[in-house]
Scaffold this motif. Structure first.
Motif, PDB file in Angstrom:
ATOM      1  N   GLU A  20      10.813  -4.714  -3.570  1.00 13.12           N
ATOM      2  CA  GLU A  20      11.393  -3.819  -2.570  1.00 13.12           C
ATOM      3  C   GLU A  20      11.572  -2.413  -3.155  1.00 13.12           C
ATOM      4  O   GLU A  20      11.565  -2.237  -4.378  1.00 13.12           O
ATOM      5  CB  GLU A  20      12.740  -4.361  -2.080  1.00 13.12           C
ATOM      6  N   ALA A  21      11.797  -1.431  -2.267  1.00  8.92           N
ATOM      7  CA  ALA A  21      11.836  -0.025  -2.677  1.00  8.92           C
ATOM      8  C   ALA A  21      12.863   0.242  -3.784  1.00  8.92           C
ATOM      9  O   ALA A  21      12.620   1.064  -4.663  1.00  8.92           O
ATOM     10  CB  ALA A  21      12.138   0.858  -1.470  1.00  8.92           C
ATOM     11  N   TYR A  80       3.668   5.248  10.017  1.00  3.96           N
ATOM     12  CA  TYR A  80       4.329   4.137   9.284  1.00  3.96           C
ATOM     13  C   TYR A  80       3.957   4.200   7.814  1.00  3.96           C
ATOM     14  O   TYR A  80       4.748   3.884   6.942  1.00  3.96           O
ATOM     15  CB  TYR A  80       3.901   2.706   9.655  1.00  3.96           C
ATOM     16  N   ALA A  84       6.205   4.430   4.498  1.00  6.20           N
ATOM     17  CA  ALA A  84       6.161   3.449   3.397  1.00  6.20           C
ATOM     18  C   ALA A  84       5.965   4.173   2.067  1.00  6.20           C
ATOM     19  O   ALA A  84       6.600   3.843   1.059  1.00  6.20           O
ATOM     20  CB  ALA A  84       5.046   2.424   3.622  1.00  6.20           C
ATOM     21  N   THR A  87       9.071   5.806   0.479  1.00  3.42           N
ATOM     22  CA  THR A  87      10.015   4.944  -0.250  1.00  3.42           C
ATOM     23  C   THR A  87       9.700   4.930  -1.743  1.00  3.42           C
ATOM     24  O   THR A  87      10.489   4.449  -2.540  1.00  3.42           O
ATOM     25  CB  THR A  87       9.989   3.478   0.259  1.00  3.42           C
ATOM     26  N   TYR A 143       4.046  -5.126  -2.709  1.00  2.00           N
ATOM     27  CA  TYR A 143       5.059  -4.129  -2.356  1.00  2.00           C
ATOM     28  C   TYR A 143       5.451  -4.310  -0.881  1.00  2.00           C
ATOM     29  O   TYR A 143       4.673  -4.006   0.036  1.00  2.00           O
ATOM     30  CB  TYR A 143       4.546  -2.705  -2.626  1.00  2.00           C
ATOM     31  N   PRO A 145       7.433  -2.942   1.503  1.00  2.00           N
ATOM     32  CA  PRO A 145       7.377  -1.969   2.621  1.00  2.00           C
ATOM     33  C   PRO A 145       5.945  -1.723   3.112  1.00  2.00           C
ATOM     34  O   PRO A 145       5.724  -1.492   4.305  1.00  2.00           O
ATOM     35  CB  PRO A 145       7.983  -0.695   2.005  1.00  2.00           C
ATOM     36  N   TYR A 146       4.987  -1.775   2.198  1.00  2.00           N
ATOM     37  CA  TYR A 146       3.573  -1.605   2.591  1.00  2.00           C
ATOM     38  C   TYR A 146       3.114  -2.848   3.360  1.00  2.00           C
ATOM     39  O   TYR A 146       2.504  -2.740   4.433  1.00  2.00           O
ATOM     40  CB  TYR A 146       2.738  -1.404   1.325  1.00  2.00           C
ATOM     41  N   ARG A 148       4.822  -4.963   5.102  1.00  2.00           N
ATOM     42  CA  ARG A 148       5.424  -5.025   6.446  1.00  2.00           C
ATOM     43  C   ARG A 148       4.728  -4.061   7.408  1.00  2.00           C
ATOM     44  O   ARG A 148       4.467  -4.409   8.558  1.00  2.00           O
ATOM     45  CB  ARG A 148       6.918  -4.693   6.376  1.00  2.00           C
TER      46      ARG A 148
END
Ligand code: ACO
Length: 312
Positions: A20-21, A80, A84, A87, A143, A145-146, A148
């Motif tokens: 996560e970030a 988006y 991402a 972050t 990763y 956030p990417y 998602r």
């Protein structure tokens, strides 16, 4: 300390954990992701241009509405992806500056021109088809956030592929001989650039080994290219078009299609800035940025005024 953090990170990657970030990550992992995600975002935004070129000339209201929706989706995908990438500690201004000054890459494919209406269907079929093939495995990127962001992008990308294929099917099944020839001509021009999209061969891909090790890439450039070629051959048969490669044939031993040599000098030339439309594409983005300066200034002035009023 750093060594312990690095060991924990490697163990998490090996266990298939998502990062996560706010988690600790090695600097090289962060930079690799920032490079790939920002370039992916730029590709979506620059990718709006070749198709945007046909919005005012779509043959029917239905096709125009579909094309408008698709080009808007691409703008959304870019947003988006920029979010991402942010972050990872880069600002959008920095990323856009890298695009506008030619430091950051975007996909080679968007440096080719859209000469006829059949190019729009062909981009949906081949270019978006290649994009999905490459992007579905990124939904499992280490990763989070990417990963998602990619889930929604892939769903929309599937609609893009289907609309393109559907549009070509209409032309091939109900079109005039001229329209059918137009489809074949578009396929002839887009085929080789589409299979270049997957990137250089694995043994000439400087980033692949490390990105595979980190679970940023799950499937290699050559493997994805092969899967795409195998799928496209069947789709071309249904469509009734010929793929412009005399060496393309089924290899029973490999259970896959063999195909002719890709002109990698063309690929390197295009990503080096010297493709058929590189200057035009970058010029259009820089112009849009400069023309929008007054909007950014007005928004900042407005925010500043409210801040002053709050303080008073
Ligand atoms: N167009 C432009 N540049 C490319 C392309 C391409 N089709 N393929 C590879 N490159 C660049 C790489 O970015 C890298 O350059 P860099 O180090 O300066 O960034 C160089 O060529 C060598 O390639 P690789 O070592 O194989 O690079 P990488 O491991 O990043 O793999 C790939 C390239 C497969 C494109 C990967 O970055 C990826 O999967 N990206 C996400 C998907 C994406 O960006 N799609 C955009 C097009 S689809 C669409 O937007 C509709």
């Amino acid at each position: 300390d750093e060594m312990r953090l690095q060991e924990r990170f490697d163990a998490r990657i090996d266990a298939g954990d998502f990062i996560e970030a706010k988690d600790w990550m090695p600097e090289h992992y962060r930079k690799t992701l920032l490079r790939q995600i920002s370039q992916h975002a730029h590709s979506e935004i620059v990718g709006m241009l070749p198709e945007g070129n046909w919005i005012t000339r779509a043959p029917t209201l239905k096709r125009k509405a579909i094309l408008l929706a698709k080009v808007q989706d691409e703008g959304g995908h870019g947003l988006y992806l920029y979010a991402a990438a942010e972050t990872l500690g880069s600002s959008r201004d920095q990323m856009l500056d890298a695009l506008h000054t030619g430091k950051a890459k975007y996909s080679s494919i968007f440096n080719y021109p859209t000469l006829t209406w059949a190019d729009i269907g062909t981009i949906g079929w081949l270019v978006d088809g290649a994009a999905i093939m490459n992007q579905v495995p990124i939904c499992r990127c280490s990763y989070a956030p990417y990963a998602r962001a990619m889930i929604r992008i892939c769903r929309e990308e599937s609609f893009h592929q289907r609309q393109g294929y559907g549009s070509l099917l209409t032309m091939m099944q109900h079109g005039t001989p001229e329209q059918k020839a137009m489809v074949q001509d578009a396929v002839d021009r887009w085929w080789w650039p589409s299979i270049m999209m997957f990137g250089p061969p694995d043994d000439q891909s400087p980033n692949s080994a490390q990105s595979m090790r980190w679970g940023i890439k799950r499937v290699s450039n050559d493997e994805l290219r092969q899967k795409f070629v195998d799928a496209a051959v069947e789709q071309a048969k249904v469509l009734g078009v010929t793929l412009p490669d005399p060496e393309l044939k089924w290899n029973d031993e490999r259970q896959a299609h063999d195909f002719g040599a890709i002109d990698w000098s063309e690929f390197w030339r295009v990503i080096g800035g010297d493709g058929p439309c590189n200057r035009e594409r970058l010029g259009a983005r820089v112009k849009a940025w400069e023309d929008g300066a007054w909007v950014r200034e007005a928004a900042l002035a407005h925010a500043g005024k409210h801040q002053t009023m709050k303080e008073a």
